[in-house]
Scaffold this active site. Structure first.
Site, PDB file in Angstrom:
ATOM      1  N   LYS A  44      39.535  43.389  28.564  1.00 66.40           N
ATOM      2  CA  LYS A  44      40.383  44.457  29.007  1.00 66.40           C
ATOM      3  C   LYS A  44      41.650  43.918  29.659  1.00 66.40           C
ATOM      4  O   LYS A  44      42.652  44.611  29.755  1.00 66.40           O
ATOM      5  CB  LYS A  44      39.653  45.329  30.039  1.00 66.40           C
ATOM      6  CG  LYS A  44      38.397  45.968  29.552  1.00 66.40           C
ATOM      7  CD  LYS A  44      37.709  46.730  30.681  1.00 66.40           C
ATOM      8  CE  LYS A  44      36.341  47.186  30.256  1.00 66.40           C
ATOM      9  NZ  LYS A  44      35.572  47.704  31.386  1.00 66.40           N
ATOM     10  N   GLY A  45      41.588  42.705  30.116  1.00 68.63           N
ATOM     11  CA  GLY A  45      42.652  42.140  30.946  1.00 68.63           C
ATOM     12  C   GLY A  45      44.028  42.107  30.332  1.00 68.63           C
ATOM     13  O   GLY A  45      45.020  42.273  31.029  1.00 68.63           O
ATOM     14  N   GLU A  99      46.670  37.171  25.409  1.00 70.02           N
ATOM     15  CA  GLU A  99      45.685  37.031  26.481  1.00 70.02           C
ATOM     16  C   GLU A  99      46.380  37.147  27.837  1.00 70.02           C
ATOM     17  O   GLU A  99      47.579  36.872  27.945  1.00 70.02           O
ATOM     18  CB  GLU A  99      44.995  35.668  26.331  1.00 70.02           C
ATOM     19  CG  GLU A  99      43.935  35.341  27.338  1.00 70.02           C
ATOM     20  CD  GLU A  99      42.729  36.245  27.325  1.00 70.02           C
ATOM     21  OE1 GLU A  99      42.873  37.447  27.669  1.00 70.02           O
ATOM     22  OE2 GLU A  99      41.632  35.786  27.001  1.00 70.02           O
ATOM     23  N   ASP A 103      42.672  30.059  31.280  1.00 70.12           N
ATOM     24  CA  ASP A 103      42.075  29.394  32.433  1.00 70.12           C
ATOM     25  C   ASP A 103      41.191  28.247  31.939  1.00 70.12           C
ATOM     26  O   ASP A 103      41.698  27.174  31.631  1.00 70.12           O
ATOM     27  CB  ASP A 103      41.295  30.427  33.242  1.00 70.12           C
ATOM     28  CG  ASP A 103      40.907  29.963  34.631  1.00 70.12           C
ATOM     29  OD1 ASP A 103      41.112  28.783  34.967  1.00 70.12           O
ATOM     30  OD2 ASP A 103      40.387  30.786  35.406  1.00 70.12           O
ATOM     31  N   LYS A 131      46.822  28.613  33.529  1.00 73.85           N
ATOM     32  CA  LYS A 131      46.278  27.948  34.715  1.00 73.85           C
ATOM     33  C   LYS A 131      45.540  26.689  34.267  1.00 73.85           C
ATOM     34  O   LYS A 131      44.330  26.710  34.059  1.00 73.85           O
ATOM     35  CB  LYS A 131      45.364  28.909  35.479  1.00 73.85           C
ATOM     36  CG  LYS A 131      44.838  28.325  36.775  1.00 73.85           C
ATOM     37  CD  LYS A 131      44.244  29.325  37.739  1.00 73.85           C
ATOM     38  CE  LYS A 131      43.094  30.112  37.242  1.00 73.85           C
ATOM     39  NZ  LYS A 131      42.373  30.814  38.318  1.00 73.85           N
ATOM     40  N   VAL A 153      43.608  35.249  40.699  1.00 73.92           N
ATOM     41  CA  VAL A 153      44.668  36.257  40.649  1.00 73.92           C
ATOM     42  C   VAL A 153      44.178  37.561  40.033  1.00 73.92           C
ATOM     43  O   VAL A 153      43.276  37.561  39.178  1.00 73.92           O
ATOM     44  CB  VAL A 153      45.908  35.738  39.881  1.00 73.92           C
ATOM     45  CG1 VAL A 153      46.556  34.588  40.640  1.00 73.92           C
ATOM     46  CG2 VAL A 153      45.573  35.303  38.470  1.00 73.92           C
TER      47      VAL A 153
END
Length: 181
Positions: A44-45, A99, A103, A131, A153
């Site tokens: 969902k991000g 995206e 990470d 990141k 975050v």
């Protein structure tokens, strides 16, 4: 208590997010002109970023969504869970995975392999945030908005426990919020 009270610091402002989308949209439009572009948002991000980025892309494109995750709370599990597959057949498309954050790289490495095995013409990755401090997979973004330090975050689609997605900026979540759980 308002959700913004849980934010330690604003890392990427609303204005910077708009500039990132505009700049990435220009580059993507130029690079994919005349190609069979399929933007694949990872739910969902990435949905907020995808929405704003899409407005800045001027070439023909299709969009679709996948839902996968390798996270539980603030930590990666190392196991990718597939929750929703594409509706569009990726065969013959130039895929750009959109995206929210790169990470560990575990999820994107998995998605890249799955989609290339389905006969995509090409596959690249566009991430709002990169990141690199936690990278566990050998993967890099082809397009990225900003490299960030190793902080947890939230905001602009990114969440903690399904909260904070609606913040209009990206902020560092106060550790007190997730250390209590």
């Amino acid at each position: 208590m308002a959700i913004c009270d849980d934010i330690k610091e604003v890392l990427v402002s609303e204005e910077e997010l708009a500039k990132i989308c505009k700049d990435l949209g220009k580059r993507i439009s130029k690079d994919y002109e005349g190609k069979n572009l399929l933007l694949v948002s990872v739910l969902k991000g990435a949905v907020v970023f995808m929405s704003d980025l899409l407005k800045e892309i001027t070439c023909d494109c299709k969009i679709d969504f996948m839902a996968v995750s390798s996270y539980s709370g603030t930590k990666t599990t190392g196991v990718v869970k597939f929750k929703k597959d594409l509706d569009v057949n990726p065969d013959g498309h130039d895929i750009l995975i959109v995206e929210d954050i790169l990470d560990s790289g575990i999820t994107l490495s998995y998605l890249k392999k799955v989609l290339m095995d389905r006969n995509a013409n090409s596959l690249k990755i566009c991430t709002l945030l990169d990141k690199p401090a936690n990278r566990k997979a050998d993967i890099k973004a082809d397009y990225y908005g900003r490299v960030i330090p190793d902080h947890f975050v939230v905001g602009y689609g990114l969440d903690y426990d399904e909260k904070y997605r609606n913040l209009p900026y990206v902020g560092i979540l106060s550790p007190k919020v997730y250390e209590e759980n």
